[in-house]
Write an enzyme that holds these catalytic residues in place. Structure first.
Site, PDB file in Angstrom:
ATOM      1  N   ASP A  98       0.813  -1.210   0.000  1.00 38.86           N
ATOM      2  CA  ASP A  98       0.000   0.000   0.000  1.00 38.86           C
ATOM      3  C   ASP A  98       0.851   1.267   0.000  1.00 38.86           C
ATOM      4  O   ASP A  98       0.641   2.167  -0.794  1.00 38.86           O
ATOM      5  CB  ASP A  98      -0.987   0.010   1.193  1.00 38.86           C
ATOM      6  CG  ASP A  98      -0.317  -0.278   2.529  1.00 38.86           C
ATOM      7  OD1 ASP A  98       0.922  -0.434   2.591  1.00 38.86           O
ATOM      8  OD2 ASP A  98      -1.049  -0.353   3.538  1.00 38.86           O
ATOM      9  N   ARG A 151     -10.406   2.184   6.480  1.00 31.16           N
ATOM     10  CA  ARG A 151      -9.906   1.363   5.377  1.00 31.16           C
ATOM     11  C   ARG A 151     -10.875   1.350   4.197  1.00 31.16           C
ATOM     12  O   ARG A 151     -10.477   1.140   3.053  1.00 31.16           O
ATOM     13  CB  ARG A 151      -9.689  -0.085   5.844  1.00 31.16           C
ATOM     14  CG  ARG A 151      -8.553  -0.269   6.832  1.00 31.16           C
ATOM     15  CD  ARG A 151      -8.245  -1.758   6.985  1.00 31.16           C
ATOM     16  NE  ARG A 151      -7.441  -2.064   8.153  1.00 31.16           N
ATOM     17  CZ  ARG A 151      -6.113  -2.013   8.196  1.00 31.16           C
ATOM     18  NH1 ARG A 151      -5.446  -1.611   7.144  1.00 31.16           N
ATOM     19  NH2 ARG A 151      -5.457  -2.326   9.291  1.00 31.16           N
TER      20      ARG A 151
HETATM   21  P1  5GP Z   1       7.433   1.409   6.442  1.00 33.42           P
HETATM   22  O1  5GP Z   1       7.944   0.117   6.983  1.00 33.42           O
HETATM   23  O2  5GP Z   1       7.822   1.683   5.019  1.00 33.42           O
HETATM   24  O3  5GP Z   1       7.783   2.568   7.349  1.00 33.42           O
HETATM   25  O4  5GP Z   1       5.880   1.375   6.549  1.00 33.42           O
HETATM   26  C1  5GP Z   1       5.118   0.550   5.809  1.00 33.42           C
HETATM   27  C2  5GP Z   1       3.801   0.318   6.485  1.00 33.42           C
HETATM   28  O5  5GP Z   1       3.506   1.346   7.449  1.00 33.42           O
HETATM   29  C3  5GP Z   1       2.697   0.388   5.479  1.00 33.42           C
HETATM   30  O6  5GP Z   1       2.459  -0.872   4.925  1.00 33.42           O
HETATM   31  C4  5GP Z   1       1.540   0.912   6.298  1.00 33.42           C
HETATM   32  O7  5GP Z   1       0.897  -0.171   6.928  1.00 33.42           O
HETATM   33  C5  5GP Z   1       2.187   1.759   7.365  1.00 33.42           C
HETATM   34  N1  5GP Z   1       2.154   3.198   7.031  1.00 33.42           N
HETATM   35  C6  5GP Z   1       3.182   3.987   6.672  1.00 33.42           C
HETATM   36  N2  5GP Z   1       2.783   5.256   6.436  1.00 33.42           N
HETATM   37  C7  5GP Z   1       1.449   5.254   6.631  1.00 33.42           C
HETATM   38  C8  5GP Z   1       0.435   6.268   6.512  1.00 33.42           C
HETATM   39  O8  5GP Z   1       0.647   7.438   6.184  1.00 33.42           O
HETATM   40  N3  5GP Z   1      -0.839   5.863   6.787  1.00 33.42           N
HETATM   41  C9  5GP Z   1      -1.150   4.585   7.162  1.00 33.42           C
HETATM   42  N4  5GP Z   1      -2.430   4.322   7.395  1.00 33.42           N
HETATM   43  N5  5GP Z   1      -0.236   3.616   7.272  1.00 33.42           N
HETATM   44  C10 5GP Z   1       1.055   3.947   7.003  1.00 33.42           C
END
Ligand code: 5GP
Length: 183
Positions: free
Chosen positions: A103, A168
Site C-alpha cells: 500500500d 480502510r
Molecule cells: P514502512 O515500513 O515503510 O515505514 O511502513 C510501511 C507500512 O507502514 C505500510 O504498509 C503501512 O501499513 C504503514 N504506514 C506507513 N505510512 C502510513 C500512513 O501514512 N498511513 C497509514 N495508514 N499507514 C502507514
C-alpha cells in the site's frame, strides 16, 4: 470509534477516479513486463488488500495470488523499528516471478524486511508495486519498480489504509486533519 477521542476529519488527497486511472496504467505496464512469466502477486496484509484486489483485476496475464502479513505499526501511527512476520506465504515462490503489492512505502523498513525474507527463497525475480511512496521518511532504500503516487509527509488513510483500524473502506486516499496522530 470511541477510543480515538476527537474525530479527525479527512481531506481528500487522491480521488477514486485518479486511483482508478493510475491503476489502469500500472496494470498495463505489469501485464507487458510479466507476459509469459510465472507471476505471483503477493498481497501485504492488511493495508494492501483493496489496492491488491483492484490492481489484480486489471492485470491481463495469468497469475497466482498469495498473502503475507507483517506488523510494523501496531495500533499507532509511528513507524515501528521492529517488523514481525504474522502469516507467511502459503506456497513456494521458487522459480516464480514475485511481485509484492504494498500500500505505502514510508521508512522502507517493511519492504526491506520482506526483501530480506523472500530473497533467499529462489524466486526468479522479486519486485514491488507500491500504490503510495512517502519518500520524506525513508530510512532504508527500496527499489520500487511500479509506483502509483508520491505523497507528502502526512498520515494518510483510506483505500485500505487505516488509522487505528478505521477508514480502510474509504474509496479515496485522504490525510487526517484536526488531530495529530503522529504526535
Ligand atoms: P514502512 O515500513 O515503510 O515505514 O511502513 C510501511 C507500512 O507502514 C505500510 O504498509 C503501512 O501499513 C504503514 N504506514 C506507513 N505510512 C502510513 C500512513 O501514512 N498511513 C497509514 N495508514 N499507514 C502507514
Amino acid at each position: 470509534m470511541s477510543d480515538i477521542g476527537e474525530e479527525p476529519s479527512v481531506r481528500v488527497l487522491i480521488s477514486e477516479a485518479e486511483i482508478t486511472s493510475r491503476l489502469q496504467e500500472l496494470a498495463r505496464e505489469i501485464s507487458r513486463d510479466y507476459e509469459d512469466k510465472d507471476l505471483v502477486l503477493v498481497c501485504v496484509l492488511k493495508g494492501s488488500m483493496v489496492f491488491f484486489a483492484d490492481l489484480a483485476r486489471k492485470i491481463t496475464v495469468p497469475l497466482r495470488f498469495d498473502y503475507i502479513c507483517v506488523d510494523s505499526y501496531g495500533d499507532n501511527t509511528e513507524s515501528g523499528e521492529e517488523i514481525e512476520l504474522r502469516t507467511d506465504l502459503s506456497e513456494s515462490v521458487a522459480g516464480r516471478h514475485v511481485l509484492v503489492v504494498e500500500d505505502i512505502v514510508d521508512t522502507g523498513r517493511t519492504m526491506g524486511y520482506l526483501f530480506d525474507l523472500l530473497e533467499g527463497r529462489g524466486a526468479a525475480s522479486l519486485a514491488v508495486v507500491a500504490l503510495l511512496d512517502k519518500p520524506a521518511r525513508r530510512k532504508r532504500e527500496v527499489e520500487i519498480a511500479y509506483r502509483g503516487f508520491e505523497v507528502p509527509d502526512e498520515f494518510v488513510v483510506g483505500y485500505g489504509l487505516d488509522y487505528r483500524q478505521q477508514y480502510r473502506n474509504l474509496p479515496y486516499i485522504g490525510a487526517l486533519e484536526s488531530s495529530s496522530p503522529l504526535g
